[in-house]
Motif scaffolding. Structure first.
Motif, mmCIF file in Angstrom:
data_model
loop_
_atom_site.group_PDB
_atom_site.id
_atom_site.type_symbol
_atom_site.label_atom_id
_atom_site.label_comp_id
_atom_site.label_asym_id
_atom_site.label_seq_id
_atom_site.Cartn_x
_atom_site.Cartn_y
_atom_site.Cartn_z
ATOM 1 N N PHE A 297 0.837 -1.199 0.000
ATOM 2 C CA PHE A 297 0.000 0.000 0.000
ATOM 3 C C PHE A 297 0.878 1.259 0.000
ATOM 4 O O PHE A 297 0.630 2.212 -0.739
ATOM 5 C CB PHE A 297 -0.912 -0.041 1.222
ATOM 6 N N ILE A 298 1.938 1.242 0.808
ATOM 7 C CA ILE A 298 2.859 2.381 0.850
ATOM 8 C C ILE A 298 3.443 2.641 -0.525
ATOM 9 O O ILE A 298 3.427 3.762 -1.041
ATOM 10 C CB ILE A 298 3.993 2.123 1.867
ATOM 11 N N ARG A 299 3.972 1.590 -1.150
ATOM 12 C CA ARG A 299 4.636 1.780 -2.440
ATOM 13 C C ARG A 299 3.626 2.125 -3.532
ATOM 14 O O ARG A 299 3.910 2.937 -4.430
ATOM 15 C CB ARG A 299 5.432 0.534 -2.813
ATOM 16 N N ALA A 300 2.449 1.524 -3.477
ATOM 17 C CA ALA A 300 1.419 1.838 -4.474
ATOM 18 C C ALA A 300 1.072 3.314 -4.443
ATOM 19 O O ALA A 300 0.938 3.967 -5.496
ATOM 20 C CB ALA A 300 0.177 0.992 -4.218
ATOM 21 N N ALA A 301 0.912 3.857 -3.235
ATOM 22 C CA ALA A 301 0.570 5.276 -3.113
ATOM 23 C C ALA A 301 1.688 6.160 -3.644
ATOM 24 O O ALA A 301 1.431 7.229 -4.221
ATOM 25 C CB ALA A 301 0.269 5.602 -1.649
ATOM 26 N N GLN A 302 2.930 5.737 -3.467
ATOM 27 C CA GLN A 302 4.059 6.514 -3.978
ATOM 28 C C GLN A 302 4.082 6.507 -5.504
ATOM 29 O O GLN A 302 4.203 7.569 -6.143
ATOM 30 C CB GLN A 302 5.369 5.938 -3.431
ATOM 31 N N ASP A 303 3.972 5.340 -6.100
ATOM 32 C CA ASP A 303 4.022 5.251 -7.558
ATOM 33 C C ASP A 303 2.851 5.982 -8.203
ATOM 34 O O ASP A 303 3.015 6.669 -9.215
ATOM 35 C CB ASP A 303 4.035 3.782 -8.002
ATOM 36 N N TRP A 304 1.673 5.819 -7.613
ATOM 37 C CA TRP A 304 0.504 6.505 -8.161
ATOM 38 C C TRP A 304 0.618 8.006 -7.929
ATOM 39 O O TRP A 304 0.269 8.804 -8.796
ATOM 40 C CB TRP A 304 -0.764 5.948 -7.515
ATOM 41 N N GLY A 305 1.156 8.395 -6.785
ATOM 42 C CA GLY A 305 1.245 9.805 -6.447
ATOM 43 C C GLY A 305 2.117 10.619 -7.383
ATOM 44 O O GLY A 305 1.836 11.784 -7.657
ATOM 45 N N ILE A 306 3.188 10.015 -7.895
ATOM 46 C CA ILE A 306 4.078 10.770 -8.782
ATOM 47 C C ILE A 306 3.709 10.623 -10.252
ATOM 48 O O ILE A 306 4.344 11.256 -11.102
ATOM 49 C CB ILE A 306 5.564 10.381 -8.579
ATOM 50 N N SER A 307 2.692 9.814 -10.544
ATOM 51 C CA SER A 307 2.349 9.577 -11.951
ATOM 52 C C SER A 307 0.922 9.959 -12.326
ATOM 53 O O SER A 307 0.636 10.198 -13.497
ATOM 54 C CB SER A 307 2.580 8.099 -12.304
ATOM 55 N N SER A 308 0.013 10.052 -11.340
ATOM 56 C CA SER A 308 -1.386 10.340 -11.651
ATOM 57 C C SER A 308 -1.583 11.811 -12.011
ATOM 58 O O SER A 308 -0.974 12.706 -11.409
ATOM 59 C CB SER A 308 -2.269 9.989 -10.452
ATOM 60 N N ARG A 309 -2.465 12.041 -12.952
ATOM 61 C CA ARG A 309 -2.816 13.418 -13.328
ATOM 62 C C ARG A 309 -3.382 14.194 -12.138
ATOM 63 O O ARG A 309 -3.360 15.425 -12.143
ATOM 64 C CB ARG A 309 -3.858 13.408 -14.455
ATOM 65 N N ARG A 310 -3.880 13.492 -11.147
ATOM 66 C CA ARG A 310 -4.422 14.175 -9.969
ATOM 67 C C ARG A 310 -3.355 15.056 -9.324
ATOM 68 O O ARG A 310 -3.668 16.133 -8.801
ATOM 69 C CB ARG A 310 -4.935 13.146 -8.957
ATOM 70 N N TYR A 311 -2.099 14.606 -9.366
ATOM 71 C CA TYR A 311 -1.023 15.339 -8.698
ATOM 72 C C TYR A 311 -0.004 15.940 -9.670
ATOM 73 O O TYR A 311 0.615 16.944 -9.347
ATOM 74 C CB TYR A 311 -0.317 14.422 -7.698
ATOM 75 N N THR A 312 0.166 15.344 -10.841
ATOM 76 C CA THR A 312 1.104 15.934 -11.801
ATOM 77 C C THR A 312 0.525 17.178 -12.451
ATOM 78 O O THR A 312 1.277 18.030 -12.942
ATOM 79 C CB THR A 312 1.480 14.919 -12.897
ATOM 80 N N THR A 313 -0.792 17.299 -12.476
ATOM 81 C CA THR A 313 -1.523 18.456 -13.032
ATOM 82 C C THR A 313 -0.864 18.981 -14.310
ATOM 83 O O THR A 313 -0.250 20.050 -14.299
ATOM 84 C CB THR A 313 -1.630 19.593 -11.985
ATOM 85 N N PRO A 314 -0.979 18.250 -15.416
ATOM 86 C CA PRO A 314 -0.294 18.649 -16.655
ATOM 87 C C PRO A 314 -0.610 20.061 -17.120
ATOM 88 O O PRO A 314 0.227 20.700 -17.765
ATOM 89 C CB PRO A 314 -0.801 17.608 -17.670
ATOM 90 N N GLU A 315 -1.804 20.565 -16.792
ATOM 91 C CA GLU A 315 -2.156 21.923 -17.213
ATOM 92 C C GLU A 315 -1.326 22.978 -16.472
ATOM 93 O O GLU A 315 -1.208 24.111 -16.917
ATOM 94 C CB GLU A 315 -3.650 22.175 -16.985
ATOM 95 N N ASP A 316 -0.754 22.594 -15.349
ATOM 96 C CA ASP A 316 0.142 23.460 -14.568
ATOM 97 C C ASP A 316 1.145 22.532 -13.897
ATOM 98 O O ASP A 316 1.014 22.208 -12.724
ATOM 99 C CB ASP A 316 -0.660 24.262 -13.528
ATOM 100 N N PRO A 317 2.145 22.064 -14.646
ATOM 101 C CA PRO A 317 2.985 20.942 -14.207
ATOM 102 C C PRO A 317 3.570 21.108 -12.806
ATOM 103 O O PRO A 317 4.139 22.151 -12.467
ATOM 104 C CB PRO A 317 4.081 20.896 -15.267
ATOM 105 N N ALA A 318 3.404 20.046 -12.014
ATOM 106 C CA ALA A 318 3.899 20.060 -10.637
ATOM 107 C C ALA A 318 5.377 19.716 -10.547
ATOM 108 O O ALA A 318 5.993 19.918 -9.516
ATOM 109 C CB ALA A 318 3.094 19.073 -9.800
ATOM 110 N N ASP A 319 5.939 19.163 -11.612
ATOM 111 C CA ASP A 319 7.357 18.812 -11.628
ATOM 112 C C ASP A 319 7.710 17.892 -10.463
ATOM 113 O O ASP A 319 8.657 18.137 -9.713
ATOM 114 C CB ASP A 319 8.226 20.081 -11.603
ATOM 115 N N LEU A 320 6.929 16.816 -10.320
ATOM 116 C CA LEU A 320 7.185 15.842 -9.263
ATOM 117 C C LEU A 320 8.354 14.945 -9.643
ATOM 118 O O LEU A 320 8.678 14.798 -10.818
ATOM 119 C CB LEU A 320 5.932 14.997 -9.029
#
Length: 390
Positions: A297-320
């Motif tokens: 669960f820890i690793r899943a949240a990390q991988d999803w967190g740096i790749s999902s549009r929810r957090y990368t916000t391509p319209e205003d890139p978060a540069d994660l």
């Protein structure tokens, strides 16, 4: 990120894994969201684009496919509540109205046949989720799910109270409530269902086992705060995040807050690894599966967190970051100065962290480890629900 502060690669000794049919779960959850009309049209389209099915496929990389789909639908439903009712809806600033609304939903989770909220899409979706859980979970697992949902609802009301006043809680209160408002504990019963086992009460209620679960919740939510800070800090509405807490109450600038939060989660990750090794050495096969589920669960949240549009916000890139580091920035065995969680350290004898059972190939020094976005686990996915503990 706001003020030019970037999220650094974070310490992650747990290797990635994902169910090979992750795209199938994305499509299936999108269809479920449309069928039940979760959230407004705009919110629903946004949630569908967040690859929540892929997130579930990372959490249960070798799980029962029906439970993976159930988990994905439930996570999307939770975002429908959090984003729709709480963060973006009027109820999010009116705790006195939010309490009865969430209480009605909780009643439906307890008894899906009750004639309440009969025209409400979130209620209809929750009825479907509960009925599907009955196919895969034991009565005790369902009861724990309802209890965890109550904790989550209580925490979002607490958050709404701060939002209504525009206040920021102190670090201790924030840490305590973040264990619940991240909706981490409410997912745990599904992880058991997905792997076909049930942890016995004498192990689940053990203080050290409870501490291990809370450490996982802490790491997941602190990572989420790091990855979501760009999105939240640029939005117009009120937001709550550990970085904001550190800035507000401790006078830190954004860079200092980032460094502190990363060190906190690293210290807890080191503690989790030590406790996992100790408990795995003496625990039952079910407990070892439970601890593996926490790590996944820890690793899943990390991988999803740096790749999902929810957090990368391509319209205003978060540069994660696109990678993780293999060494912590803080491996101290001293407890964090946060009373709500400092007792965790009492459950682990002092000493160096053992070699992590989840560690991947050796890496060079502090060089960030490149992480494949869609790593496939070696184990074959479960074809059906099972109750064997081999």
């Amino acid at each position: 990120m706001e003020h030019g502060v970037l999220v650094p690669p974070v310490y992650s000794p747990i290797p990635p894994a994902i169910h090979p049919r992750h795209e199938h779960f994305d499509r299936r959850t999108a269809a479920w969201a449309q069928e039940f009309g979760i959230g407004s049209n705009a919110l629903r389209e946004k949630l569908i684009g967040h690859e929540i099915g892929t997130f579930a496929a990372r959490i249960l990389p070798d799980g029962d496919e029906e439970v993976i789909a159930l988990l994905a639908d439930f996570v999307l439903w939770l975002f429908g509540v959090d984003d729709g009712h709480c963060e973006e809806g009027e109820l999010g600033t009116d705790p006195k109205e939010l309490v009865p609304e969430l209480s009605r939903l909780l009643r439906i989770a307890q008894n899906p046949q009750v004639p309440m909220l009969t025209d409400d899409p979130l209620a209809a979706g929750l009825r479907d989720l509960r009925r599907r859980m009955e196919l895969h979970g034991t009565p005790a697992q369902l009861a724990r799910w309802v209890d965890a949902l109550r904790e989550y609802f209580l925490s979002v009301v607490w958050e709404a109270s701060h939002r209504s006043k525009g206040t920021v809680p102190d670090l201790n209160d924030y840490t305590l409530m973040r264990l619940y408002d991240g909706a981490t504990s409410v997912v745990m019963p599904l992880l058991e269902m997905g792997r076909g086992y049930e942890l016995q009460p004498h192990e689940r209620d053990d203080t050290a086992v409870r501490a291990a679960a809370e450490m996982a919740y802490f790491i997941i939510t602190w990572d989420n705060d790091l990855f979501s800070y760009h999105k939240e800090s640029r939005a117009q509405q009120w937001y709550l995040n550990v970085l904001r807490v550190l800035e507000h109450h401790h006078g830190m600038d954004p860079a200092q807050a980032m460094e502190t939060a990363v060190a906190q989660r690293d210290r807890v990750m080191c503690l989790f690894l030590r406790l996992q090794a100790r408990l795995s050495a003496t625990g039952s096969p079910q407990l070892r599966q439970y601890l593996d589920s926490l790590a996944a669960f820890i690793r899943a949240a990390q991988d999803w967190g740096i790749s999902s549009r929810r957090y990368t916000t391509p319209e205003d890139p978060a540069d994660l970051p696109t990678a993780f580091r293999d060494t912590p920035t803080d491996d101290s065995t001293e407890p964090l100065d946060i009373p709500a969680v400092s007792w965790w350290w009492d459950t682990v004898p002092e000493g160096p962290a053992p070699a992590a059972s989840h560690r991947g190939p050796a890496l060079d020094g502090n060089r960030p480890a490149e992480v494949p976005h869609l790593a496939v686990p070696e184990r074959v996915p479960a074809g059906r629900h099972r109750h064997t503990y081999a």
